[in-house]
Motif scaffolding. Sequence first.
Motif, PDB file in Angstrom:
ATOM      1  N   THR A  35       0.997  -1.331   0.007  1.00  0.00           N
ATOM      2  CA  THR A  35      -0.087   0.670   0.215  1.00  0.00           C
ATOM      3  C   THR A  35       0.558   1.150   0.241  1.00  0.00           C
ATOM      4  N   SER A  36       2.198   1.227   1.224  1.00  0.00           N
ATOM      5  CA  SER A  36       2.689   2.637   1.196  1.00  0.00           C
ATOM      6  C   SER A  36       3.179   2.831  -0.678  1.00  0.00           C
ATOM      7  N   MET A  37       3.750   1.392  -1.321  1.00  0.00           N
ATOM      8  CA  MET A  37       4.433   1.950  -2.201  1.00  0.00           C
ATOM      9  C   MET A  37       3.807   1.920  -3.319  1.00  0.00           C
ATOM     10  N   LEU A  38       2.593   1.818  -3.371  1.00  0.00           N
ATOM     11  CA  LEU A  38       1.136   2.231  -4.714  1.00  0.00           C
ATOM     12  C   LEU A  38       1.431   3.796  -4.279  1.00  0.00           C
ATOM     13  N   LYS A  39       0.821   4.257  -3.018  1.00  0.00           N
ATOM     14  CA  LYS A  39       0.948   5.427  -2.859  1.00  0.00           C
ATOM     15  C   LYS A  39       2.328   6.156  -2.802  1.00  0.00           C
ATOM     16  N   ASP A  40       3.573   5.851  -2.963  1.00  0.00           N
ATOM     17  CA  ASP A  40       4.122   6.654  -3.388  1.00  0.00           C
ATOM     18  C   ASP A  40       4.750   7.112  -4.816  1.00  0.00           C
ATOM     19  N   GLU A  41       3.522   5.660  -5.852  1.00  0.00           N
ATOM     20  CA  GLU A  41       3.171   6.022  -6.613  1.00  0.00           C
ATOM     21  C   GLU A  41       5.080   4.854  -7.570  1.00  0.00           C
ATOM     22  N   GLN A  42       5.484   4.347  -7.137  1.00  0.00           N
ATOM     23  CA  GLN A  42       6.109   3.559  -7.398  1.00  0.00           C
ATOM     24  C   GLN A  42       5.892   2.325  -8.364  1.00  0.00           C
ATOM     25  N   ARG A  43       7.299   1.657  -8.905  1.00  0.00           N
ATOM     26  CA  ARG A  43       6.644   1.163 -10.321  1.00  0.00           C
ATOM     27  C   ARG A  43       6.129  -0.597  -9.745  1.00  0.00           C
ATOM     28  N   LEU A  44       4.835  -0.954  -9.133  1.00  0.00           N
ATOM     29  CA  LEU A  44       4.367  -2.193  -8.728  1.00  0.00           C
ATOM     30  C   LEU A  44       4.292  -3.231 -10.764  1.00  0.00           C
ATOM     31  N   PHE A  45       4.579  -4.492 -10.161  1.00  0.00           N
ATOM     32  CA  PHE A  45       4.003  -4.854 -11.308  1.00  0.00           C
ATOM     33  C   PHE A  45       3.470  -5.778 -11.185  1.00  0.00           C
ATOM     34  N   ALA A  46       2.020  -6.737 -12.144  1.00  0.00           N
ATOM     35  CA  ALA A  46       1.875  -8.071 -11.735  1.00  0.00           C
ATOM     36  C   ALA A  46       2.295  -9.080 -12.581  1.00  0.00           C
ATOM     37  N   TYR A  47       3.005 -10.423 -12.002  1.00  0.00           N
ATOM     38  CA  TYR A  47       3.769 -11.884 -13.047  1.00  0.00           C
ATOM     39  C   TYR A  47       2.311 -12.300 -12.647  1.00  0.00           C
ATOM     40  N   GLU A  48       1.722 -12.628 -13.958  1.00  0.00           N
ATOM     41  CA  GLU A  48       0.458 -13.701 -14.230  1.00  0.00           C
ATOM     42  C   GLU A  48       1.363 -15.070 -14.815  1.00  0.00           C
ATOM     43  N   PHE A  49       0.696 -15.298 -13.485  1.00  0.00           N
ATOM     44  CA  PHE A  49       1.653 -17.197 -13.352  1.00  0.00           C
ATOM     45  C   PHE A  49       0.104 -17.958 -13.938  1.00  0.00           C
ATOM     46  N   GLU A  50       0.795 -18.649 -15.046  1.00  0.00           N
ATOM     47  CA  GLU A  50      -0.699 -20.422 -15.194  1.00  0.00           C
ATOM     48  C   GLU A  50       0.142 -21.464 -14.917  1.00  0.00           C
ATOM     49  N   GLY A  51      -1.174 -21.652 -13.674  1.00  0.00           N
ATOM     50  CA  GLY A  51      -0.548 -23.520 -14.015  1.00  0.00           C
ATOM     51  C   GLY A  51      -0.740 -23.475 -13.239  1.00  0.00           C
ATOM     52  N   TYR A  52      -0.924 -24.788 -11.672  1.00  0.00           N
ATOM     53  CA  TYR A  52      -1.609 -24.924 -11.217  1.00  0.00           C
ATOM     54  C   TYR A  52      -1.195 -24.541  -9.427  1.00  0.00           C
ATOM     55  N   TRP A  53      -1.958 -23.862  -8.921  1.00  0.00           N
ATOM     56  CA  TRP A  53      -1.818 -23.235  -7.697  1.00  0.00           C
ATOM     57  C   TRP A  53      -2.800 -23.222  -6.370  1.00  0.00           C
ATOM     58  N   LYS A  54      -3.139 -24.002  -5.357  1.00  0.00           N
ATOM     59  CA  LYS A  54      -3.475 -24.103  -4.364  1.00  0.00           C
ATOM     60  C   LYS A  54      -3.692 -23.552  -3.079  1.00  0.00           C
ATOM     61  N   ASP A  55      -3.950 -22.761  -2.344  1.00  0.00           N
ATOM     62  CA  ASP A  55      -3.812 -22.450  -0.966  1.00  0.00           C
ATOM     63  C   ASP A  55      -4.450 -23.624  -0.589  1.00  0.00           C
ATOM     64  N   VAL A  56      -4.072 -23.697   0.676  1.00  0.00           N
ATOM     65  CA  VAL A  56      -3.987 -24.675   1.977  1.00  0.00           C
ATOM     66  C   VAL A  56      -4.803 -24.411   3.119  1.00  0.00           C
ATOM     67  N   GLY A  57      -4.887 -23.460   2.590  1.00  0.00           N
ATOM     68  CA  GLY A  57      -5.316 -22.344   4.562  1.00  0.00           C
ATOM     69  C   GLY A  57      -6.507 -23.298   4.998  1.00  0.00           C
ATOM     70  N   THR A  58      -7.258 -24.138   4.289  1.00  0.00           N
ATOM     71  CA  THR A  58      -7.768 -24.621   5.091  1.00  0.00           C
ATOM     72  C   THR A  58      -8.564 -26.328   5.108  1.00  0.00           C
ATOM     73  N   LEU A  59      -9.248 -26.880   6.362  1.00  0.00           N
ATOM     74  CA  LEU A  59      -8.584 -27.852   6.407  1.00  0.00           C
ATOM     75  C   LEU A  59      -9.947 -28.910   4.833  1.00  0.00           C
ATOM     76  N   ASP A  60     -10.760 -28.387   4.416  1.00  0.00           N
ATOM     77  CA  ASP A  60     -11.070 -28.214   2.887  1.00  0.00           C
ATOM     78  C   ASP A  60     -10.103 -28.170   2.158  1.00  0.00           C
TER      79      ASP A  60
END
Lengths: 408, 372
Positions: free
Chosen positions: A234-259
């Motif tokens: 958030t601070s970096m965005l506020k200061d107009e720093q260069r932030l880029f999104a790197y799009e990942f394609e492939g399997y990714w799974k967050d295992v934060g819950t038992l389900d």
Amino acid sequence: MYIKKKCVAMLLAGGQGSRLYALTQNVAKPAVPYGGKYRLIDFPLSNCTNSGIDTVGVLTQYQPLVLNEYIGNGQPWDLDKMHGGVHVLPPYESKSGASWYEGTANAIYQNMRFIERYDPEYVIVLGGDHIYKMDYSKMVDYHIANNSDCTIAVIDVPYEEASRFGIMICDENNKVTDFVEKPKQPKSTLASMGIYVFSWDKLKKYLIENENDANEKRAKGEPWSKDFGKDIITSMLKDEQRLFAYEFEGYWKDVGTLDSLWEANMDLLSPSVPLDLYDPSWKIYSRNNNMPPQYIGKNANIENSMISEGSNIDGTVDFSVIFSGVTIEEGATVNYSIVMPGSVIKSGAVVEYAIVGEDCVIESGAKIGKSPEQVENRDDWGIAVVGHNVTISENKSVEPKEIIGENK
Amino acid sequence: MVVNYNVLGLIFASMHDTSIAELTKQRTMGSILFGGRYRLIDFPLSNMVNSGITEIGVITKSNYGSLLDHIGSGREWDLSRKKGGLHLLPPYSQDGGIYRGRLDALSNVWSFIEHSPANYVILSDCDMVTTIDFNPVLEQHESSGADITVVYGRGLYNAENNHSTNILELDGIRVKDVLVDPQFSGECNMSLGMFVMSKKFLKKIVFEAVSRNQYSLIRDVLQSKKNEYIICGYEHKDYFSKIDTLLNYYNANLELLQTSNRNALFKKDFPIYTKIGDNGPTKYGLESNIKNSLIADGCIIEGTVENCVLFRGVKIGKDTVVKNSIILQGTEIGNNCQIASVITDKNVKISDTKVLTGSETCPLYIGKNAQI
């Protein structure tokens, strides 16, 4: 003597994983077993090695015993290096006093001296609770090509799920214009994967600023936080720093819950899920416990399952992931379930739609979980969970959605 | 278990290579694959390590590329050590040729043995699959006052089927005679190819023999000096299996399908270490049907497998039936095949609809990298 490294990876492994309840009572989340012979942390560690990143700091805090022992000197992941390698970094006491890690950004802040020793250009920040195979070196190349200050790996998620994630809003060049944590009405479907590449000079600056800022707020009794997504980005965005999104394609799974842990294991049994554990060019390494091959007995009946070394199977196993050293006796049934290392399922026991933790004993006649069809009201259905080192006595049952942490 | 710096282990990786010519064409006896994920040398190495012996020399002869690849620095047996550790002793001899027998080989590597701080030596071949704690052997050696202790087991010997077998004739624990491949069959005391002696005594017999141009431990010491030296036998009462012919290799693998044999070999507090493959777990398909089989990690099985030993990374296609077979690492069998009583060596490829049948008394052997 320290040899300069282009990249250093910092792996945030201190989380309690409170939504995994019974499975993380005595074990840090990254040490939770997954996929028959792995623990969650095998994925980021193997990705580092396969991406050519040989210097990794693992930030631990919550119940680190199993995790520390598991990482050891890093040899299973080829991270026992003369220069660099894997280092476990627990909170420590300094002249100004001892302090726990007070958030993800603070954990890195407290270990800036570790990073500085290697004088890196880039720092990769990783989580320890995601299942994916990713070449971080490509993400670093992308970061360099965009002359980026911070690059965030994102994955396109279905719109209805987007409000569960941190969402990046980008322009047509993938430059991040806004970041919203768990938005109610998402303006984009690009979810942060919790993988960041920072130019080290920038990260350092913002870590110090955040630390000072948060401490001032705390002194004034105002709300404060020391968190990557919430504060640094958030601070970096506020200061107009260069932030880029790197799009990942492939399997990714967050295992934060038992389900999601159960689902991520079931995914391995689906031919349509693109997570290949058998690719010799991108192996997932793990610590091996020297067990003999698995023995499948005369009465066994196995379909569409994954089974690991040291197991003795003489019962019925369907759509299940069986870890090392598990015994499933003749006449026992395991369907759509995960049975973690060392557990014993006795003759006549039935385990369905369940997670059975490490070193459990399910006595004969016990019933763990039910299939969705066996439950009248669908809302009552869910995965049944038996925590580590638990014995379920003869003829006892564990209902769907029930989570058992002690002997029953 | 404590580390025992007083005992040096010496393993002959190539002894009896000629017994199983098929399997040792491109490897040593020690690097023959066994039991789904092991190589034969894993047994003597693990036996020594689990007995507290951490200084081990491996004496090689020829064809030892696969052996070097397997044992590397010895790390997987916890033998990548500053103090002691694993030492590979390559095959050179005083006169430039390759050594002929154990004593010849030992004289060539004597400087290594001399340097070791150990006062005792255990010699072991690689053709014996067994799990043995050497500490009771060392204790008996000490208390009996023996010059040499030979480890033996009671087993069924068959002159037709066995090869280079040493039979001990005993009086109490004293060895009265040693017979090599005698022409009879029945239960007897079979030498397990493991010998304990003091370093001092070993030095004496090695250099005495070499000075007379003798090189055989069995013929020139155990047989011809049986009245001169105190030679004792130590009975190992647990399971053992001698790998000395292709048929015995086949049977020894299949014997692992009996739970009692597996329990005797693979004990919880006595792990058999081997090189790690980092394979995924084994995946069983929707129509797979598996009975009575020992299966290593990294396999993908779609068909029917009965009474088999499958090594790492084996693939079995749909509607294929594999019975009574030993399928070595990396073998891929296509769809609709019928395979029975076969040994496939490493990385064999069998395409769809093939029918291969050996017999239980004469299994069909298919060489490394063969494509069918």
